[in-house]
Design a protein around this motif. Structure first.
Motif, PDB file in Angstrom:
ATOM      1  N   MET A   1      22.281  39.628  30.640  1.00 17.99           N
ATOM      2  CA  MET A   1      22.363  39.076  31.967  1.00 17.99           C
ATOM      3  C   MET A   1      22.818  40.150  32.951  1.00 17.99           C
ATOM      4  SD  MET A   1      21.716  35.817  32.053  1.00 17.99           S
ATOM      5  CE  MET A   1      21.108  34.797  30.761  1.00 17.99           C
ATOM      6  N   GLU A   2      22.300  40.081  34.130  1.00 19.06           N
ATOM      7  CA  GLU A   2      22.638  41.057  35.162  1.00 19.06           C
ATOM      8  C   GLU A   2      23.424  40.377  36.272  1.00 19.06           C
ATOM      9  OE1 GLU A   2      22.025  44.377  35.221  1.00 19.06           O
ATOM     10  OE2 GLU A   2      21.263  44.164  33.185  1.00 19.06           O
ATOM     11  N   TYR A   3      24.696  40.168  36.029  1.00 25.02           N
ATOM     12  CA  TYR A   3      25.589  39.627  37.050  1.00 25.02           C
ATOM     13  C   TYR A   3      27.013  40.050  36.730  1.00 25.02           C
ATOM     14  CZ  TYR A   3      25.914  36.018  33.431  1.00 25.02           C
ATOM     15  OH  TYR A   3      26.063  35.350  32.241  1.00 25.02           O
ATOM     16  N   GLN A   4      27.884  39.884  37.712  1.00 26.17           N
ATOM     17  CA  GLN A   4      29.278  40.250  37.525  1.00 26.17           C
ATOM     18  C   GLN A   4      30.115  38.995  37.344  1.00 26.17           C
ATOM     19  OE1 GLN A   4      30.336  42.594  40.930  1.00 26.17           O
ATOM     20  NE2 GLN A   4      29.417  44.431  40.083  1.00 26.17           N
ATOM     21  N   TYR A   5      31.168  39.134  36.589  1.00 24.93           N
ATOM     22  CA  TYR A   5      32.087  38.023  36.384  1.00 24.93           C
ATOM     23  C   TYR A   5      33.040  37.931  37.574  1.00 24.93           C
ATOM     24  CZ  TYR A   5      30.464  38.324  31.580  1.00 24.93           C
ATOM     25  OH  TYR A   5      29.687  38.360  30.460  1.00 24.93           O
ATOM     26  N   PRO A   6      33.344  36.712  38.010  1.00 31.32           N
ATOM     27  CA  PRO A   6      34.291  36.581  39.123  1.00 31.32           C
ATOM     28  C   PRO A   6      35.722  36.860  38.669  1.00 31.32           C
ATOM     29  CG  PRO A   6      33.646  34.417  38.337  1.00 31.32           C
ATOM     30  CD  PRO A   6      32.833  35.420  37.573  1.00 31.32           C
ATOM     31  N   PHE A   7      36.475  37.556  39.496  1.00 38.69           N
ATOM     32  CA  PHE A   7      37.882  37.804  39.212  1.00 38.69           C
ATOM     33  C   PHE A   7      38.569  38.218  40.498  1.00 38.69           C
ATOM     34  CE2 PHE A   7      35.967  41.945  38.725  1.00 38.69           C
ATOM     35  CZ  PHE A   7      36.890  42.823  39.261  1.00 38.69           C
ATOM     36  N   SER A   8      39.883  38.234  40.474  1.00 35.83           N
ATOM     37  CA  SER A   8      40.678  38.645  41.623  1.00 35.83           C
ATOM     38  C   SER A   8      41.184  40.066  41.396  1.00 35.83           C
ATOM     39  CB  SER A   8      41.868  37.706  41.805  1.00 35.83           C
ATOM     40  OG  SER A   8      42.754  38.229  42.775  1.00 35.83           O
ATOM     41  N   HIS A   9      41.191  40.842  42.450  1.00 45.61           N
ATOM     42  CA  HIS A   9      41.709  42.213  42.357  1.00 45.61           C
ATOM     43  C   HIS A   9      43.229  42.218  42.201  1.00 45.61           C
ATOM     44  CE1 HIS A   9      37.828  43.997  43.161  1.00 45.61           C
ATOM     45  NE2 HIS A   9      37.659  43.130  44.143  1.00 45.61           N
ATOM     46  N   HIS A  10      43.838  41.061  42.349  1.00 44.55           N
ATOM     47  CA  HIS A  10      45.292  40.940  42.199  1.00 44.55           C
ATOM     48  C   HIS A  10      45.700  40.709  40.746  1.00 44.55           C
ATOM     49  CE1 HIS A  10      45.656  40.896  46.524  1.00 44.55           C
ATOM     50  NE2 HIS A  10      44.737  39.953  46.575  1.00 44.55           N
ATOM     51  N   TRP A  11      44.745  40.448  39.894  1.00 46.69           N
ATOM     52  CA  TRP A  11      45.055  40.185  38.493  1.00 46.69           C
ATOM     53  C   TRP A  11      45.341  41.491  37.757  1.00 46.69           C
ATOM     54  CZ3 TRP A  11      40.313  36.595  37.259  1.00 46.69           C
ATOM     55  CH2 TRP A  11      40.495  35.365  37.906  1.00 46.69           C
ATOM     56  N   SER A  12      46.163  41.379  36.716  1.00 48.09           N
ATOM     57  CA  SER A  12      46.418  42.519  35.832  1.00 48.09           C
ATOM     58  C   SER A  12      45.185  42.742  34.950  1.00 48.09           C
ATOM     59  CB  SER A  12      47.630  42.241  34.947  1.00 48.09           C
ATOM     60  OG  SER A  12      47.320  41.225  33.992  1.00 48.09           O
ATOM     61  N   THR A  13      45.154  43.856  34.281  1.00 48.29           N
ATOM     62  CA  THR A  13      44.044  44.145  33.362  1.00 48.29           C
ATOM     63  C   THR A  13      43.936  43.057  32.300  1.00 48.29           C
ATOM     64  OG1 THR A  13      44.311  46.519  33.718  1.00 48.29           O
ATOM     65  CG2 THR A  13      43.130  45.843  31.729  1.00 48.29           C
ATOM     66  N   GLU A  14      45.059  42.635  31.753  1.00 50.18           N
ATOM     67  CA  GLU A  14      45.055  41.583  30.727  1.00 50.18           C
ATOM     68  C   GLU A  14      44.505  40.269  31.287  1.00 50.18           C
ATOM     69  OE1 GLU A  14      48.307  39.067  28.208  1.00 50.18           O
ATOM     70  OE2 GLU A  14      48.594  41.237  28.311  1.00 50.18           O
ATOM     71  N   GLU A  15      44.859  39.949  32.510  1.00 44.76           N
ATOM     72  CA  GLU A  15      44.360  38.715  33.126  1.00 44.76           C
ATOM     73  C   GLU A  15      42.853  38.785  33.353  1.00 44.76           C
ATOM     74  OE1 GLU A  15      48.235  37.096  35.589  1.00 44.76           O
ATOM     75  OE2 GLU A  15      47.092  38.773  36.443  1.00 44.76           O
ATOM     76  N   VAL A  16      42.356  39.930  33.774  1.00 45.75           N
ATOM     77  CA  VAL A  16      40.909  40.106  33.948  1.00 45.75           C
ATOM     78  C   VAL A  16      40.205  39.938  32.598  1.00 45.75           C
ATOM     79  CG1 VAL A  16      39.069  41.741  34.546  1.00 45.75           C
ATOM     80  CG2 VAL A  16      41.103  41.559  36.005  1.00 45.75           C
ATOM     81  N   ILE A  17      40.781  40.515  31.566  1.00 49.78           N
ATOM     82  CA  ILE A  17      40.197  40.405  30.221  1.00 49.78           C
ATOM     83  C   ILE A  17      40.151  38.944  29.783  1.00 49.78           C
ATOM     84  CG2 ILE A  17      40.627  40.920  27.769  1.00 49.78           C
ATOM     85  CD1 ILE A  17      41.646  43.702  28.770  1.00 49.78           C
ATOM     86  N   ASP A  18      41.212  38.188  30.025  1.00 51.56           N
ATOM     87  CA  ASP A  18      41.244  36.773  29.648  1.00 51.56           C
ATOM     88  C   ASP A  18      40.221  35.960  30.438  1.00 51.56           C
ATOM     89  OD1 ASP A  18      43.207  37.204  27.748  1.00 51.56           O
ATOM     90  OD2 ASP A  18      44.853  36.520  29.036  1.00 51.56           O
ATOM     91  N   ALA A  19      40.070  36.260  31.722  1.00 51.75           N
ATOM     92  CA  ALA A  19      39.093  35.543  32.542  1.00 51.75           C
ATOM     93  C   ALA A  19      37.667  35.849  32.080  1.00 51.75           C
ATOM     94  CB  ALA A  19      39.266  35.893  34.017  1.00 51.75           C
ATOM     95  N   VAL A  20      37.390  37.118  31.837  1.00 50.23           N
ATOM     96  CA  VAL A  20      36.054  37.515  31.370  1.00 50.23           C
ATOM     97  C   VAL A  20      35.768  36.883  30.006  1.00 50.23           C
ATOM     98  CG1 VAL A  20      34.653  39.477  30.574  1.00 50.23           C
ATOM     99  CG2 VAL A  20      35.908  39.615  32.745  1.00 50.23           C
ATOM    100  N   ALA A  21      36.767  36.844  29.132  1.00 46.96           N
ATOM    101  CA  ALA A  21      36.581  36.226  27.811  1.00 46.96           C
ATOM    102  C   ALA A  21      36.229  34.748  27.949  1.00 46.96           C
ATOM    103  CB  ALA A  21      37.831  36.401  26.961  1.00 46.96           C
ATOM    104  N   PHE A  22      36.837  34.070  28.910  1.00 48.82           N
ATOM    105  CA  PHE A  22      36.498  32.663  29.138  1.00 48.82           C
ATOM    106  C   PHE A  22      35.046  32.531  29.595  1.00 48.82           C
ATOM    107  CE2 PHE A  22      36.094  29.245  32.347  1.00 48.82           C
ATOM    108  CZ  PHE A  22      36.038  28.185  31.470  1.00 48.82           C
ATOM    109  N   PHE A  23      34.645  33.327  30.568  1.00 48.30           N
ATOM    110  CA  PHE A  23      33.264  33.230  31.050  1.00 48.30           C
ATOM    111  C   PHE A  23      32.265  33.627  29.963  1.00 48.30           C
ATOM    112  CE2 PHE A  23      35.473  33.573  35.234  1.00 48.30           C
ATOM    113  CZ  PHE A  23      35.190  32.269  35.640  1.00 48.30           C
ATOM    114  N   GLN A  24      32.645  34.537  29.089  1.00 47.74           N
ATOM    115  CA  GLN A  24      31.778  34.869  27.953  1.00 47.74           C
ATOM    116  C   GLN A  24      31.700  33.701  26.977  1.00 47.74           C
ATOM    117  OE1 GLN A  24      33.648  38.565  26.727  1.00 47.74           O
ATOM    118  NE2 GLN A  24      32.081  39.776  27.792  1.00 47.74           N
ATOM    119  N   ALA A  25      32.781  32.942  26.845  1.00 48.92           N
ATOM    120  CA  ALA A  25      32.761  31.741  25.995  1.00 48.92           C
ATOM    121  C   ALA A  25      31.840  30.692  26.599  1.00 48.92           C
ATOM    122  CB  ALA A  25      34.174  31.194  25.818  1.00 48.92           C
ATOM    123  N   VAL A  26      31.836  30.574  27.917  1.00 47.43           N
ATOM    124  CA  VAL A  26      30.913  29.650  28.591  1.00 47.43           C
ATOM    125  C   VAL A  26      29.476  30.087  28.310  1.00 47.43           C
ATOM    126  CG1 VAL A  26      30.111  28.764  30.821  1.00 47.43           C
ATOM    127  CG2 VAL A  26      32.575  28.999  30.387  1.00 47.43           C
TER     128      VAL A  26
END
Length: 96
Positions: A1-26
């Motif tokens: 897929m050619e798209y970016q995962y949504p995230f906030s620039h205020h999140w820590s690296t670990e938080e970004v990883i957790d958010a991306v992992a959720f969207f990958q689970a979806v």
């Protein structure tokens, strides 16, 4: 897929990883299926990053617009599934 995962620039690296992992689970729920426990684990971690419903809806909508996959539908399917079951939304996605 050619798209970016949504995230906030205020999140820590670990938080970004957790958010991306959720969207990958979806994505997995739509593309190949995923065990309920694996999905719910990713969702629980995502909810620690995004605890509010409004913010969850915002990121879910951004993800759906980019990917065509509904995080809401995936979460609802996981909640309805029994322990040890796989959730698969492939048919739901093909109907769109």
């Amino acid at each position: 897929m050619e798209y970016q995962y949504p995230f906030s620039h205020h999140w820590s690296t670990e938080e970004v990883i957790d958010a991306v992992a959720f969207f990958q689970a979806v994505e997995a729920a739509y593309e190949k299926g995923i065990y309920r426990e694996e999905f719910m684990d990713a969702y629980r971690k995502f909810k620690k990053v995004v605890p509010g419903k409004a913010e969850e809806k915002k990121y879910g909508k951004e993800f759906e617009e980019a990917s065509g996959y509904s995080s809401y539908q995936a979460v609802e399917a996981a909640k309805k599934a029994g322990a040890g079951e796989r959730i698969s939304l492939k048919e739901l996605h093909l109907k769109r």
